[in-house]
Every structure is written in C-alpha cells, then in structure tokens.
Design a protein around this motif. Structure first.
Motif, PDB file in Angstrom:
ATOM      1  N   ARG A 133       0.846  -1.367   0.072  1.00 28.99           N
ATOM      2  CA  ARG A 133       0.080   0.124   0.012  1.00 28.99           C
ATOM      3  C   ARG A 133       0.810   1.326   0.068  1.00 28.99           C
ATOM      4  O   ARG A 133       2.216   1.267   0.462  1.00 28.99           O
ATOM      5  CB  ARG A 133      -0.931   0.083   1.190  1.00 28.99           C
ATOM      6  CG  ARG A 133      -1.878  -1.272   1.146  1.00 28.99           C
ATOM      7  CD  ARG A 133      -2.449  -1.353   2.568  1.00 28.99           C
ATOM      8  NE  ARG A 133      -3.508  -0.040   2.886  1.00 28.99           N
ATOM      9  CZ  ARG A 133      -3.963   0.182   3.950  1.00 28.99           C
ATOM     10  NH1 ARG A 133      -3.455  -0.340   5.040  1.00 28.99           N
ATOM     11  NH2 ARG A 133      -4.611   1.149   4.046  1.00 28.99           N
ATOM     12  N   GLU A 155      -1.684   6.354   2.503  1.00 29.12           N
ATOM     13  CA  GLU A 155      -2.964   5.303   2.692  1.00 29.12           C
ATOM     14  C   GLU A 155      -2.474   4.735   4.184  1.00 29.12           C
ATOM     15  O   GLU A 155      -3.227   4.745   4.920  1.00 29.12           O
ATOM     16  CB  GLU A 155      -2.814   4.351   1.555  1.00 29.12           C
ATOM     17  CG  GLU A 155      -4.093   3.368   1.826  1.00 29.12           C
ATOM     18  CD  GLU A 155      -4.351   2.611   0.727  1.00 29.12           C
ATOM     19  OE1 GLU A 155      -5.137   1.458   1.045  1.00 29.12           O
ATOM     20  OE2 GLU A 155      -3.660   2.441  -0.327  1.00 29.12           O
ATOM     21  N   ASN A 189      -2.614   7.707   6.631  1.00 28.45           N
ATOM     22  CA  ASN A 189      -4.087   8.004   7.214  1.00 28.45           C
ATOM     23  C   ASN A 189      -4.892   6.820   8.120  1.00 28.45           C
ATOM     24  O   ASN A 189      -5.445   7.309   8.988  1.00 28.45           O
ATOM     25  CB  ASN A 189      -4.685   8.298   5.807  1.00 28.45           C
ATOM     26  CG  ASN A 189      -4.236   9.581   5.193  1.00 28.45           C
ATOM     27  OD1 ASN A 189      -3.803  10.644   6.081  1.00 28.45           O
ATOM     28  ND2 ASN A 189      -4.776   9.652   4.077  1.00 28.45           N
ATOM     29  N   ASP A 190      -4.642   5.744   7.892  1.00 26.33           N
ATOM     30  CA  ASP A 190      -5.261   4.499   8.273  1.00 26.33           C
ATOM     31  C   ASP A 190      -4.773   4.588   9.740  1.00 26.33           C
ATOM     32  O   ASP A 190      -5.228   4.456  10.891  1.00 26.33           O
ATOM     33  CB  ASP A 190      -5.245   3.124   7.714  1.00 26.33           C
ATOM     34  CG  ASP A 190      -6.049   3.026   6.539  1.00 26.33           C
ATOM     35  OD1 ASP A 190      -6.976   3.832   6.067  1.00 26.33           O
ATOM     36  OD2 ASP A 190      -5.675   2.208   5.663  1.00 26.33           O
ATOM     37  N   GLN A 210      -6.166   7.589  11.905  1.00 30.23           N
ATOM     38  CA  GLN A 210      -7.526   7.138  12.281  1.00 30.23           C
ATOM     39  C   GLN A 210      -7.505   6.318  13.557  1.00 30.23           C
ATOM     40  O   GLN A 210      -8.338   6.454  14.068  1.00 30.23           O
ATOM     41  CB  GLN A 210      -8.340   6.766  11.146  1.00 30.23           C
ATOM     42  CG  GLN A 210      -8.476   7.831   9.999  1.00 30.23           C
ATOM     43  CD  GLN A 210      -9.510   8.903  10.601  1.00 30.23           C
ATOM     44  OE1 GLN A 210     -10.286   8.668  11.162  1.00 30.23           O
ATOM     45  NE2 GLN A 210      -8.853   9.987  10.092  1.00 30.23           N
TER      46      GLN A 210
END
Length: 52
Positions: A31, A35, A38-39, A42
């Motif tokens: 990935r 990405e 950001n994950d 979160q």
C-alpha cells in the motif's frame, strides 16, 4: 557474494522522519505511504492514543 540490500523508502518526499513502522507496513502490504499513514492516524484518533 551478491549484495541483497535494496534501498526502500516509500515516503513520497523521500524523507527519513522516524516513520519506520509506516514504511514497513507499506513494504509488507504493497500500500502507499499516505494510505497507511492515514489509516494509522485514524486508529490513533479513535483510541486517543498515539502508541499503537
């Protein structure tokens, strides 16, 4: 003897900024750096804890 070291830095700005865990996840999953970052942000936000 063959050199098996392959430089890898998925950080889009090619910076070394203490993001080893993010780069390791990128390498393991295929990935993109943004990405994965950001994950993880979160997850940290939901846990209210930066230590995952």
């Amino acid at each position: 003897m063959n050199n098996r070291w392959v430089e890898y830095n998925s950080n889009s700005l090619r910076r070394c900024v203490g993001d080893c865990a993010i780069r390791a996840c990128c390498k393991a999953t295929g990935r993109a750096w943004n990405e994965v970052f950001n994950d993880l942000v979160q997850i940290a936000y939901c846990r209210k804890n930066m230590v995952l």
